[in-house]
Design a protein around this motif. Structure first.
Motif, short mmCIF file in Angstrom:
data_model
loop_
_atom_site.label_atom_id
_atom_site.label_comp_id
_atom_site.label_asym_id
_atom_site.label_seq_id
_atom_site.Cartn_x
_atom_site.Cartn_y
_atom_site.Cartn_z
N LEU A 160 -1.77 -2.55 -11.25
CA LEU A 160 -2.25 -1.21 -11.57
C LEU A 160 -2.93 -0.60 -10.35
O LEU A 160 -3.72 -1.25 -9.67
CB LEU A 160 -3.27 -1.28 -12.71
N LEU A 210 -6.01 5.14 -17.50
CA LEU A 210 -6.12 4.28 -18.68
C LEU A 210 -7.54 4.29 -19.26
O LEU A 210 -7.71 4.32 -20.47
CB LEU A 210 -5.69 2.84 -18.35
N GLN A 253 -8.02 6.03 -23.41
CA GLN A 253 -8.12 5.09 -24.52
C GLN A 253 -8.77 5.71 -25.76
O GLN A 253 -8.57 5.25 -26.88
CB GLN A 253 -8.90 3.85 -24.11
N LEU A 312 1.99 8.02 -17.48
CA LEU A 312 1.79 7.47 -18.83
C LEU A 312 3.10 6.97 -19.43
O LEU A 312 3.14 5.92 -20.06
CB LEU A 312 1.15 8.53 -19.74
N GLN A 358 3.96 3.10 -20.36
CA GLN A 358 4.40 2.78 -21.71
C GLN A 358 5.71 1.97 -21.65
O GLN A 358 5.88 1.00 -22.36
CB GLN A 358 4.62 4.07 -22.49
N ASN A 382 5.29 -1.55 -20.64
CA ASN A 382 4.50 -2.30 -21.63
C ASN A 382 3.05 -2.56 -21.22
O ASN A 382 2.39 -3.42 -21.78
CB ASN A 382 5.22 -3.63 -21.96
N THR A 383 2.53 -1.79 -20.24
CA THR A 383 1.10 -1.88 -19.94
C THR A 383 0.34 -1.21 -21.08
O THR A 383 -0.77 -1.59 -21.43
CB THR A 383 0.79 -1.16 -18.61
N ILE A 384 0.97 -0.20 -21.66
CA ILE A 384 0.42 0.46 -22.83
C ILE A 384 1.19 -0.04 -24.04
O ILE A 384 2.40 0.04 -24.08
CB ILE A 384 0.58 2.00 -22.71
N SER A 385 0.48 -0.62 -25.00
CA SER A 385 1.17 -1.10 -26.22
C SER A 385 1.59 0.08 -27.08
O SER A 385 2.64 0.06 -27.71
CB SER A 385 0.27 -1.95 -27.08
N ARG A 386 0.72 1.10 -27.13
CA ARG A 386 0.96 2.17 -28.06
C ARG A 386 0.12 3.37 -27.66
O ARG A 386 -0.98 3.23 -27.15
CB ARG A 386 0.51 1.72 -29.46
N PHE A 387 0.67 4.55 -27.87
CA PHE A 387 -0.13 5.76 -27.72
C PHE A 387 -0.13 6.42 -29.09
O PHE A 387 0.92 6.74 -29.63
CB PHE A 387 0.50 6.69 -26.66
N GLY A 388 -1.28 6.62 -29.66
CA GLY A 388 -1.29 7.21 -31.00
C GLY A 388 -2.68 7.14 -31.59
O GLY A 388 -3.66 7.06 -30.86
N GLY A 433 -5.62 7.84 -28.86
CA GLY A 433 -5.51 7.50 -27.45
C GLY A 433 -4.50 6.41 -27.25
O GLY A 433 -3.72 6.11 -28.16
N ILE A 434 -4.53 5.80 -26.09
CA ILE A 434 -3.59 4.72 -25.84
C ILE A 434 -4.25 3.38 -26.20
O ILE A 434 -5.46 3.24 -26.16
CB ILE A 434 -3.12 4.68 -24.38
N VAL A 435 -3.43 2.43 -26.59
CA VAL A 435 -3.89 1.08 -26.82
C VAL A 435 -3.29 0.24 -25.70
O VAL A 435 -2.07 0.09 -25.63
CB VAL A 435 -3.42 0.54 -28.19
#
Lengths: 147, 155
Positions: A2, A10, A14, A42, A46, A49-55, B54-56
């Protein structure tokens, strides 16, 4: 690896994602970077797979009923049991762990009635007593990881 | 929970789109206005239905490769106050009180401990043990050996 920029992004995204028509512009101004670059980075984080999920992270206690459950599964029955447990849409996390109770999963349903039904089914289908561990009190739920 | 909230949550559990106007694309799919979607998210946020937006991050990908589910058998009278103290440690992401099931399961406090190395995770667990002293009768760390499923919430 990163970059400093990634870490900055990041750490910011979050939590407190702006709820407005053009949220990435708001974030870009705050982070002092270009909006297109922010969206591109972003998406890449994603994809790799550094970000598991955005939501949104839902408060399960308000939306539905959930419970942590565990089983003691003999080695030779593990794969069949995993298949059976994972087949339920209500099971959203499932981990194998190093302990006599070696299969740990979270079951979530819209109502207590449905939750109990799924738990009873899992118990009878797997043939193992189900350890039922509802949350009695949350002492802390982390809202962000400091990178 | 109202119908629209339920629809929005169900639809966005797999994630929000990373694009210029994410709420507009949700609105289009639901056949409602962007403003209505924005207002709904704000209300769900305010009422605590949504914990955060946000992001996880993927713990493993950002370097937290050693994650322990630690469980503690703490005197009932002190479980809440000590649970709160454990929860305040910066390396603990979740801390919950759960029921015991004797004799199989004597533990009443769960704390997820994260470290970047095995040694770091072990040291952090030791830190909790020192904090609890004689109020803790037994404890255990359950290391995960396999992630078998990890998905968003389905309702």
């Amino acid at each position: 690896m990163l970059s400093e920029l990634d870490i900055k992004i990041l750490n910011r995204v979050q939590s407190d994602f702006p709820v407005c028509s053009d949220p990435f512009s708001v974030l870009a101004i705050e982070l002092d970077i270009d909006k297109a670059l922010l969206i591109k980075r972003l998406s890449e984080l994603q994809q790799d797979n550094t970000i598991s999920r955005f939501g949104c992270v839902i408060n399960h206690r308000k939306v539905g009923k959930s419970l942590l459950a565990a089983l003691k599964v003999p080695h030779e029955k593990m794969e069949d049991t995993v298949t059976l447990v994972n087949a339920y849409l209500e099971v959203n996390h499932n981990y194998q762990r190093e302990h006599a109770f070696n299969l740990w999963f979270v079951v979530t349903a819209a109502t207590q009635c449905r939750l109990d039904k799924v738990l009873d089914e899992l118990e009878s289908k797997t043939g193992f007593p189900l350890l039922r561990l509802p949350m009695l009190k949350p002492h802390h739920i982390n809202l962000a990881f400091d990178l | 929970m109202n119908d629209l909230y339920q629809k929005i949550i169900t639809m966005t559990q797999s994630g929000l789109p990373v694009e210029s106007r994410p709420f507009l694309s949700i609105a289009k799919e639901l056949g409602v206005s962007e403003q209505l979607v924005i207002d709904s998210f704000k209300k769900m946020n305010d009422s605590g239905l949504i914990r955060r937006i946000g992001i996880v991050p993927n713990h493993y990908a950002i370097g937290y490769t050693h994650n322990l589910m630690t469980v503690w058998d703490i005197d009932d009278k002190k479980a809440d106050s000590l649970g709160k103290e454990i929860g305040q440690l910066e390396f603990v992401s979740h801390c919950y009180r759960r029921p015991r099931h004797l004799p199989d399961w004597p533990y009443n406090i769960f704390a997820m401990v994260h470290g970047k190395t095995k040694q770091e995770a072990d040291e952090r667990m030791e830190e909790i043990r020192i904090l609890l002293q004689s109020d803790c009768h037994q404890f255990c760390a359950l290391k995960s050996s396999r992630i078998l499923k990890k998905t968003g919430l389905r309702l």
